[in-house]
Design a protein around this motif. Sequence first.
Motif, mmCIF file in Angstrom:
data_model
loop_
_atom_site.group_PDB
_atom_site.id
_atom_site.type_symbol
_atom_site.label_atom_id
_atom_site.label_comp_id
_atom_site.label_asym_id
_atom_site.label_seq_id
_atom_site.Cartn_x
_atom_site.Cartn_y
_atom_site.Cartn_z
ATOM 1 N N PRO A 67 43.972 8.814 -19.286
ATOM 2 C CA PRO A 67 44.908 7.740 -18.923
ATOM 3 C C PRO A 67 45.554 7.909 -17.546
ATOM 4 O O PRO A 67 45.871 6.917 -16.899
ATOM 5 N N ASN A 68 45.715 9.141 -17.085
ATOM 6 C CA ASN A 68 46.396 9.338 -15.803
ATOM 7 C C ASN A 68 45.464 9.224 -14.599
ATOM 8 O O ASN A 68 45.881 9.454 -13.471
ATOM 9 N N SER A 69 44.208 8.859 -14.828
ATOM 10 C CA SER A 69 43.257 8.807 -13.714
ATOM 11 C C SER A 69 42.478 7.496 -13.648
ATOM 12 O O SER A 69 41.417 7.440 -13.040
ATOM 13 N N ARG A 70 43.022 6.468 -14.230
ATOM 14 C CA ARG A 70 42.313 5.171 -14.254
ATOM 15 C C ARG A 70 42.250 4.504 -12.882
ATOM 16 O O ARG A 70 41.535 3.527 -12.694
ATOM 17 N N HIS A 71 43.020 5.012 -11.937
ATOM 18 C CA HIS A 71 43.055 4.443 -10.588
ATOM 19 C C HIS A 71 41.949 4.984 -9.687
ATOM 20 O O HIS A 71 41.799 4.547 -8.563
ATOM 21 N N ARG A 72 41.159 5.940 -10.192
ATOM 22 C CA ARG A 72 40.147 6.556 -9.343
ATOM 23 C C ARG A 72 38.786 6.581 -10.033
ATOM 24 O O ARG A 72 38.688 6.384 -11.236
ATOM 25 N N ALA A 73 37.763 6.828 -9.215
ATOM 26 C CA ALA A 73 36.401 6.966 -9.728
ATOM 27 C C ALA A 73 35.645 7.907 -8.801
ATOM 28 O O ALA A 73 36.012 8.087 -7.636
ATOM 29 N N GLU A 74 34.580 8.486 -9.336
ATOM 30 C CA GLU A 74 33.740 9.375 -8.542
ATOM 31 C C GLU A 74 32.459 8.647 -8.156
ATOM 32 O O GLU A 74 31.764 8.088 -9.015
ATOM 33 N N LEU A 75 32.150 8.644 -6.872
ATOM 34 C CA LEU A 75 30.893 8.078 -6.392
ATOM 35 C C LEU A 75 29.806 9.124 -6.628
ATOM 36 O O LEU A 75 29.943 10.266 -6.190
ATOM 37 N N VAL A 76 28.747 8.736 -7.360
ATOM 38 C CA VAL A 76 27.693 9.690 -7.713
ATOM 39 C C VAL A 76 26.306 9.093 -7.478
ATOM 40 O O VAL A 76 26.102 7.888 -7.567
ATOM 41 N N LYS A 77 25.382 9.952 -7.189
ATOM 42 C CA LYS A 77 23.952 9.653 -7.098
ATOM 43 C C LYS A 77 23.615 8.459 -6.200
ATOM 44 O O LYS A 77 22.886 7.555 -6.581
ATOM 45 N N LEU A 78 24.146 8.500 -4.967
ATOM 46 C CA LEU A 78 23.697 7.536 -3.956
ATOM 47 C C LEU A 78 22.353 8.051 -3.447
ATOM 48 O O LEU A 78 22.266 9.130 -2.853
ATOM 49 N N MET A 79 21.296 7.284 -3.725
ATOM 50 C CA MET A 79 19.941 7.698 -3.362
ATOM 51 C C MET A 79 19.168 6.507 -2.807
ATOM 52 O O MET A 79 19.295 5.401 -3.322
ATOM 53 N N VAL A 80 18.370 6.788 -1.798
ATOM 54 C CA VAL A 80 17.479 5.776 -1.224
ATOM 55 C C VAL A 80 16.085 6.392 -1.147
ATOM 56 O O VAL A 80 15.917 7.512 -0.655
ATOM 57 N N HIS A 81 15.110 5.680 -1.660
ATOM 58 C CA HIS A 81 13.722 6.153 -1.625
ATOM 59 C C HIS A 81 13.291 6.358 -0.176
ATOM 60 O O HIS A 81 13.673 5.587 0.715
ATOM 61 N N ARG A 82 12.485 7.375 0.049
ATOM 62 C CA ARG A 82 12.014 7.677 1.421
ATOM 63 C C ARG A 82 11.392 6.464 2.094
ATOM 64 O O ARG A 82 11.551 6.248 3.295
ATOM 65 N N SER A 83 10.669 5.657 1.332
ATOM 66 C CA SER A 83 9.980 4.500 1.914
ATOM 67 C C SER A 83 10.950 3.401 2.347
ATOM 68 O O SER A 83 10.552 2.487 3.071
ATOM 69 N N ALA A 84 12.206 3.473 1.933
ATOM 70 C CA ALA A 84 13.183 2.429 2.269
ATOM 71 C C ALA A 84 14.283 2.926 3.214
ATOM 72 O O ALA A 84 15.209 2.178 3.519
ATOM 73 N N ARG A 85 14.176 4.149 3.683
ATOM 74 C CA ARG A 85 15.223 4.698 4.548
ATOM 75 C C ARG A 85 15.141 4.120 5.953
ATOM 76 O O ARG A 85 14.115 3.614 6.374
ATOM 77 N N GLY A 86 16.269 4.192 6.640
ATOM 78 C CA GLY A 86 16.337 3.708 8.014
ATOM 79 C C GLY A 86 16.601 2.225 8.122
ATOM 80 O O GLY A 86 16.485 1.643 9.197
ATOM 81 N N ARG A 87 16.978 1.585 7.013
ATOM 82 C CA ARG A 87 17.239 0.136 7.017
ATOM 83 C C ARG A 87 18.656 -0.182 6.555
ATOM 84 O O ARG A 87 18.915 -1.290 6.097
ATOM 85 N N SER A 88 19.545 0.809 6.612
ATOM 86 C CA SER A 88 20.961 0.646 6.230
ATOM 87 C C SER A 88 21.163 0.392 4.745
ATOM 88 O O SER A 88 22.208 -0.117 4.342
ATOM 89 N N LEU A 89 20.185 0.744 3.926
ATOM 90 C CA LEU A 89 20.310 0.526 2.493
ATOM 91 C C LEU A 89 21.380 1.435 1.888
ATOM 92 O O LEU A 89 22.145 1.014 1.021
ATOM 93 N N GLY A 90 21.465 2.676 2.339
ATOM 94 C CA GLY A 90 22.505 3.576 1.858
ATOM 95 C C GLY A 90 23.889 3.025 2.145
ATOM 96 O O GLY A 90 24.783 3.041 1.287
ATOM 97 N N ARG A 91 24.063 2.492 3.334
ATOM 98 C CA ARG A 91 25.346 1.903 3.720
ATOM 99 C C ARG A 91 25.654 0.670 2.856
ATOM 100 O O ARG A 91 26.797 0.460 2.439
#
Length: 178
Positions: free
Chosen positions: A83-107
């Motif tokens: 209950p004391n942490s409902r204001h936050r979240a953890e960003l997890v597992k941001l992944m971009v396939h190698r074939s799709a990198r370099g196109r700002s997909l991660g951003r």
Amino acid sequence: MRVERWDGSQVRERAGELAELLADTVSDGASVGFLAPLGHAEAAAWRRERAAAAAAGRLAVWAAVADTGRVAGTVSLAHPDKPNSRHRAELVKLMVHRSARGRSLGRLLLATAEEAAAATGITLLHLDTETDSPAEHLYRSAGWTRAGVIPDYALSPAGELRPTSLYFKRLDFQRLTG
């Protein structure tokens, strides 16, 4: 490329595609919690286990889907159950396939998670990432603040001890959408 929010049934049904993305990320050296080589069956089982958390609302999952229907990237927010942490979240597992990198997909995936978090009243996000990794550079350039570095925190996919950087970002809904 479109980014879709997936519920628990979609995560379970498409666990194989998500497993391919996870295995590709690990084989490319990204430290996302697994050692290389990561087999498809192990990656798919791990993804299917996350489906229950997504169905229960403890994990929000977004997938970037190419026009071909292939999963090109993903990001998740893990919501704490205290209950004391409902204001936050953890960003997890941001992944971009190698074939799709370099196109700002991660951003794009990062911005999607940040905006969705702010829209639901989350005011603070946090994450950990391998120090000096490409991901760390992305977070820093997107306005995240490094809180510190923990030495020898986790093994890289190759089995070497690596430091991790802890980051946080305060969210202001008006700033993100205005």
